[in-house]
Structure formats: C-alpha cells, structure tokens
Design a protein around this motif. Structure first.
Motif, PDB file in Angstrom:
ATOM      1  N   PRO A  63       0.798  -1.344   0.197  1.00  0.00           N
ATOM      2  CA  PRO A  63       0.160  -0.053  -0.129  1.00  0.00           C
ATOM      3  C   PRO A  63       1.010   1.223   0.027  1.00  0.00           C
ATOM      4  N   THR A  64       0.257   2.073  -0.566  1.00  0.00           N
ATOM      5  CA  THR A  64       0.889   3.562  -0.408  1.00  0.00           C
ATOM      6  C   THR A  64      -0.349   4.535   0.011  1.00  0.00           C
ATOM      7  N   PRO A  65      -0.030   5.820   0.178  1.00  0.00           N
ATOM      8  CA  PRO A  65      -0.684   6.773   0.999  1.00  0.00           C
ATOM      9  C   PRO A  65      -2.129   7.077   0.128  1.00  0.00           C
ATOM     10  N   ASP A  66      -1.772   6.897  -1.339  1.00  0.00           N
ATOM     11  CA  ASP A  66      -2.863   7.069  -2.192  1.00  0.00           C
ATOM     12  C   ASP A  66      -3.439   5.862  -2.693  1.00  0.00           C
ATOM     13  N   PRO A  68      -4.317   3.239  -0.091  1.00  0.00           N
ATOM     14  CA  PRO A  68      -4.047   2.201   1.107  1.00  0.00           C
ATOM     15  C   PRO A  68      -4.885   0.982   1.074  1.00  0.00           C
ATOM     16  N   ASP A  69      -4.304  -0.103   1.676  1.00  0.00           N
ATOM     17  CA  ASP A  69      -4.822  -1.430   1.827  1.00  0.00           C
ATOM     18  C   ASP A  69      -4.668  -2.431   0.289  1.00  0.00           C
ATOM     19  N   ILE A  70      -4.033  -1.623  -0.584  1.00  0.00           N
ATOM     20  CA  ILE A  70      -3.965  -2.085  -1.911  1.00  0.00           C
ATOM     21  C   ILE A  70      -2.642  -2.574  -2.203  1.00  0.00           C
ATOM     22  N   VAL A  71      -2.592  -4.054  -2.524  1.00  0.00           N
ATOM     23  CA  VAL A  71      -1.215  -4.664  -2.991  1.00  0.00           C
ATOM     24  C   VAL A  71      -1.101  -4.956  -4.143  1.00  0.00           C
ATOM     25  N   LEU A  72      -0.077  -4.527  -5.050  1.00  0.00           N
ATOM     26  CA  LEU A  72       0.058  -4.702  -6.420  1.00  0.00           C
ATOM     27  C   LEU A  72       1.056  -6.030  -6.697  1.00  0.00           C
ATOM     28  N   ARG A  73       0.516  -6.845  -7.609  1.00  0.00           N
ATOM     29  CA  ARG A  73       1.316  -7.861  -7.696  1.00  0.00           C
ATOM     30  C   ARG A  73       1.138  -8.597  -9.056  1.00  0.00           C
ATOM     31  N   PRO A  74       2.023  -9.339  -9.938  1.00  0.00           N
ATOM     32  CA  PRO A  74       1.628  -9.943 -11.165  1.00  0.00           C
ATOM     33  C   PRO A  74       0.608 -10.879 -11.080  1.00  0.00           C
ATOM     34  N   PRO A  75      -0.066 -11.260 -12.012  1.00  0.00           N
ATOM     35  CA  PRO A  75      -0.906 -12.059 -12.037  1.00  0.00           C
ATOM     36  C   PRO A  75      -0.560 -13.639 -11.614  1.00  0.00           C
ATOM     37  N   GLU A  76      -1.041 -14.546 -10.836  1.00  0.00           N
ATOM     38  CA  GLU A  76      -0.975 -15.727 -10.649  1.00  0.00           C
ATOM     39  C   GLU A  76      -1.084 -16.692 -11.930  1.00  0.00           C
ATOM     40  N   PRO A  77      -0.060 -17.717 -11.985  1.00  0.00           N
ATOM     41  CA  PRO A  77      -0.401 -18.624 -13.122  1.00  0.00           C
ATOM     42  C   PRO A  77      -1.800 -19.440 -13.021  1.00  0.00           C
ATOM     43  N   THR A  78      -2.711 -18.859 -13.981  1.00  0.00           N
ATOM     44  CA  THR A  78      -4.099 -19.370 -13.821  1.00  0.00           C
ATOM     45  C   THR A  78      -4.651 -19.266 -15.295  1.00  0.00           C
ATOM     46  N   ASP A  79      -5.676 -20.009 -15.400  1.00  0.00           N
ATOM     47  CA  ASP A  79      -6.557 -19.680 -16.742  1.00  0.00           C
ATOM     48  C   ASP A  79      -7.687 -18.792 -16.563  1.00  0.00           C
ATOM     49  N   ALA A  80      -7.826 -18.387 -15.306  1.00  0.00           N
ATOM     50  CA  ALA A  80      -8.949 -17.329 -14.851  1.00  0.00           C
ATOM     51  C   ALA A  80      -8.417 -16.109 -15.247  1.00  0.00           C
TER      52      ALA A  80
END
Length: 145
Positions: A63-66, A68-80
């Motif tokens: 998270p960053t101040p703008d 909050p509570d959000i985490v950025l990450r690349p996609p998980e290996p999945t077909d969804a």
C-alpha cells in the motif's frame, strides 16, 4: 524525449494501461519488440509507447498513501482472467508471423470468428493479450453468441 512521448495530455484525457510485472527489463523488451513500441522511460515507472497508447510497468508493492490497503502483484499462473489487453491490427497474418519470429507464443493461430479474425498470446508475466483484425463487423456481420 519530448512532451509528446509521455502520456500527458494538454487537455482532456487519455487512457494508458498499467501492468504490475515481475521483471521490468524482460517486460519492457517484450512490449518494445513484439509491438514495435518505443521505450519512453526505462523504469520507475517503465513506459513503452505502443502505437497510439502507452504500457506502463512497475514491479509490485504494498500500500501507498494514495492506495491504502492495496497490494500490487503480477498475476498468479491461472487460466482465470478478468481483464486483458485488446490490440487491433490492420493485418493479423503479418502481425502473427512477425511476432512469432520474434519469439511470441500464441495460444492458437488466428481464427476467423465471423466479425473478426483473432488470436491470443501471453506476455512474460502471463497477462493475456488479444490480437484482432476487424473483418465481418465492418459489414455488419457479428460472431455468434
């Protein structure tokens, strides 16, 4: 670099696409090579101008101040998949051939769907990308539901 290279409109708005990537250099090379993009910024964030748009890439983080509570990450290996990049081309056969020569791996060859010819590939992090060429839709013919 001049002002027209950056996604910064003089008025109104424009739309870019942001990707959280695991390896900025690898993704930068992919989008620059496969889509004939121009690297505008190497990183922090990486910006690659592709045709009339920009792909913006950065590694994940907490998270960053703008946001909050959000985490950025690349996609998980999945077909969804809930969203994907949609790229329209004038000549899908030429794009497909050129991209394969450069190492792109497609899920299938281009398939005629009546309204368009399309195929899909994944980027280095697994993001799905649709490549399509309008055909029948230009004459009012659309794909079956």
């Amino acid at each position: 670099m001049n002002g027209t290279d950056l996604p910064a409109p003089d008025q109104g708005l424009l739309v870019t696409h942001f990707l959280t990537v695991s390896d900025v250099g690898r993704s930068r090379t992919f989008y620059a090579d496969i889509f004939n993009g121009r690297v505008v910024l190497e990183e922090n964030p990486c910006i690659v101008k592709v045709a009339n748009s920009w792909i913006i890439m950065n590694p994940g983080g907490g998270p960053t101040p703008d946001k909050p509570d959000i985490v950025l990450r690349p996609p998980e290996p999945t077909d969804a998949v809930s969203a994907f990049l949609n790229v329209r081309v004038a000549d899908i056969a030429a794009f497909y051939s050129d991209a394969r020569r450069k190492g792109a791996e497609f899920l299938t060859e281009p398939l005629d769907r009546k309204a368009e010819i399309r195929c899909y590939l994944r980027d280095p992090d697994g993001y799905l990308i649709e490549i399509g060429q309008a055909t029948g839709m230009l004459e009012g013919i659309f794909a079956d539901r």
